[in-house]
Structure formats: C-alpha cells, structure tokens
Scaffold this motif. Structure first.
Motif, mmCIF file in Angstrom:
data_model
loop_
_atom_site.group_PDB
_atom_site.id
_atom_site.type_symbol
_atom_site.label_atom_id
_atom_site.label_comp_id
_atom_site.label_asym_id
_atom_site.label_seq_id
_atom_site.Cartn_x
_atom_site.Cartn_y
_atom_site.Cartn_z
ATOM 1 N N ARG A 274 4.743 40.105 51.147
ATOM 2 C CA ARG A 274 5.493 38.276 51.015
ATOM 3 C C ARG A 274 4.039 37.878 50.323
ATOM 4 O O ARG A 274 2.747 38.296 50.508
ATOM 5 C CB ARG A 274 5.281 37.783 52.582
ATOM 6 N N SER B 79 2.328 30.376 47.195
ATOM 7 C CA SER B 79 2.436 31.052 45.661
ATOM 8 C C SER B 79 1.609 31.551 45.053
ATOM 9 O O SER B 79 1.990 31.346 43.606
ATOM 10 C CB SER B 79 3.023 28.975 45.096
ATOM 11 N N ARG C 176 10.489 40.004 43.126
ATOM 12 C CA ARG C 176 11.604 39.711 43.575
ATOM 13 C C ARG C 176 12.924 38.338 42.838
ATOM 14 O O ARG C 176 11.721 37.348 42.955
ATOM 15 C CB ARG C 176 12.057 38.792 45.365
ATOM 16 N N GLY D 257 16.064 37.192 43.255
ATOM 17 C CA GLY D 257 16.794 36.236 44.266
ATOM 18 C C GLY D 257 17.406 36.660 45.267
ATOM 19 O O GLY D 257 17.030 38.695 45.587
ATOM 20 N N GLY D 258 18.011 36.385 46.636
ATOM 21 C CA GLY D 258 17.780 36.825 47.795
ATOM 22 C C GLY D 258 16.557 36.040 48.551
ATOM 23 O O GLY D 258 15.051 35.619 48.055
ATOM 24 N N ASP D 259 16.902 35.324 48.995
ATOM 25 C CA ASP D 259 15.796 34.574 50.020
ATOM 26 C C ASP D 259 15.077 35.575 51.612
ATOM 27 O O ASP D 259 14.142 35.215 52.370
ATOM 28 C CB ASP D 259 16.887 33.512 51.281
ATOM 29 N N ASP D 260 15.684 36.483 51.868
ATOM 30 C CA ASP D 260 15.748 37.484 52.900
ATOM 31 C C ASP D 260 14.519 38.461 53.089
ATOM 32 O O ASP D 260 13.300 39.066 53.492
ATOM 33 C CB ASP D 260 16.711 37.635 54.062
ATOM 34 N N HIS E 125 8.966 39.270 48.874
ATOM 35 C CA HIS E 125 8.554 38.596 47.986
ATOM 36 C C HIS E 125 8.771 39.760 46.960
ATOM 37 O O HIS E 125 9.349 39.522 45.251
ATOM 38 C CB HIS E 125 7.401 38.077 47.965
ATOM 39 N N TRP F 21 18.510 43.697 54.828
ATOM 40 C CA TRP F 21 18.030 42.395 53.518
ATOM 41 C C TRP F 21 18.718 42.641 52.438
ATOM 42 O O TRP F 21 19.416 44.012 52.162
ATOM 43 C CB TRP F 21 16.757 42.030 53.874
ATOM 44 N N ALA G 248 18.353 41.496 47.893
ATOM 45 C CA ALA G 248 17.567 40.938 47.293
ATOM 46 C C ALA G 248 18.142 41.642 45.380
ATOM 47 O O ALA G 248 18.114 42.834 44.989
ATOM 48 C CB ALA G 248 16.695 40.238 47.455
ATOM 49 N N TYR H 212 15.938 41.976 41.749
ATOM 50 C CA TYR H 212 13.938 42.576 41.663
ATOM 51 C C TYR H 212 14.225 42.463 40.047
ATOM 52 O O TYR H 212 15.505 43.311 39.739
ATOM 53 C CB TYR H 212 13.617 43.587 42.400
#
Length: 223
Positions: free
Chosen positions: A11, A15, A45, A47-50, A53, A211, A213, A215
């Motif tokens: 993660r 930012s 990443r 797209g996808g929240d869980d 990154h 999960w 997502a 990438y």
C-alpha cells in the motif's frame, strides 16, 4: 524456467506513488545481486478497492531457490540498505506469499500492449487433488476466453495445511473490460463445462475471492 514466485502486495502511504516507485527501483536492483532471483515485475493498481495498490512478482526457478535467496547474504544486505533508502516510509507491505506456477496459457489474438490490462485475483478453493483442480480451472479459463479477450493467463497456487488451496490468478486482457469476480462459475449456456469438483468447497464455504483488481505493468527488472 520460472516455477515459483514471491508475491508482495504493498500500500502506498500518503499518495506518494513517485516515492514508492523510486524506492522499488532501488530495492529490486539490490535484490538482483542474489543469483537466485531471475527477475521482478511491479504492477500498479488502476481499478478495484480492496486489493493492494502495488503487486511485485519476484521470480525464482523453484521454491528451493527462493529459500536460498531468503537466507543469502545478498538478501540481508539488500534489506539493510533498503530500510534506510529514500521512500521506504511511503511503502507498507500488506501481504507476502510464495506460490508455485501451475499453468501458463496464451491465446492467439492480435496483441495491443498499450491497451491491455492485467486482471489479478487471489482465490481460496477447497483441497481438491491438483490434477483435477487444474483440469477444471483450465476449462473455466477456456470458457472465460469466449467472453473476454484474454491474451495470457498465469495460474499460481499454494496449499495451506492441506485444508485448501491459495490461488493467484494473473490474466492479461485486451481492452478495459473488467473480470467477472466469479469467472469460474458455470454459465446457463455452459452445457459442455467440466463439472465442478465436489470437494471444491473451502472450509465448508463457497469458493471465494480474497480480492480482485485491475493493474498496469509499471516496471520490469532482469539481471
């Protein structure tokens, strides 16, 4: 030939993507001093929240080579230098697990790298015999390829105390169409599908996704 990976999910803190990317660029270069490491690829990443990154896939000939790498002087030195490197405080490791590569498949489609995404998913499936599980998953991928423009599929797996399989799926897809979270489920018109193995349930629950997502490949390192 690569038969094993160390999958590291991170993660980004605050930012600070540029700082994380700079740190990874230095970190992987240090790790490549170890001869056991065949290469590394970093995915970001989109797209996808869980999901993490970033995903970094460190490649090894097999799990024995990974264990040698873990205990090597080069690894210890890389850890020491990386802890003090710029950008380390922008990175939080959220998962780390080793997998064996089970299957690689390519589809003969015209590939446009600029528009392809990597759909990554962590799954937990029941303790089915591996040959049966692989045959069923390969059939599920074939079904998915009829609905989604797949370019490449890579399946990785790891048993956990014999109770279930932890599975990592990495699919390269042309375009931006999202991956169905339950892509392995049979469709109403899927009469020809191989039947789902009866022992597929994991811990008496439905097969599930940890999960999922989208990438993009950010960087690739080779010795």
């Amino acid at each position: 030939m690569t038969r094993g990976i160390n999958l590291v999910g991170t993660r980004v803190i605050g930012s600070r993507d540029a700082d994380l990317q700079r740190w990874y660029s230095d970190h992987v270069l240090l790790l490549l001093r170890a001869p056991e490491l065949q290469g590394a690829t970093l995915y970001r990443r989109v797209g996808g929240d869980d999901a993490p990154h970033y995903l970094c896939l460190y490649e090894f000939a097999d799990m024995a080579c990974f264990q040698q790498f873990e205990q090597s002087a080069a690894m210890a030195d890389a850890r020491r230098l990386s802890q003090a490197a710029y950008g380390r405080d922008s990175v939080e490791i959220v998962e780390r697990m080793q997998f064996q590569r089970w299957l690689t498949r390519d589809w003969a489609r015209e590939q446009h790298n600029a528009s392809s995404l990597f759909q990554a998913q962590r799954l937990r499936l029941g303790a089915v015999p591996l040959d049966l599980l692989l045959r069923w998953l390969n059939d599920r991928l074939q079904n998915l390829a009829s609905r989604l423009p797949l370019l490449k599929a890579r399946l990785y797996g790891a048993p956990t105390h014999g109770m279930h399989w932890e599975i990592f799926v990495l699919l390269e897809v042309q375009g931006t169409q999202p991956l169905p979270v339950d892509w392995w489920a049979a469709q109403e018109s899927d009469d020809a599908a191989l039947p789902e193995p009866k022992s597929l349930r994991a811990d008496a629950t439905e097969p599930g996704s940890t999960w999922l997502a989208s990438y993009q490949r950010w960087g690739d390192w080779r010795p």
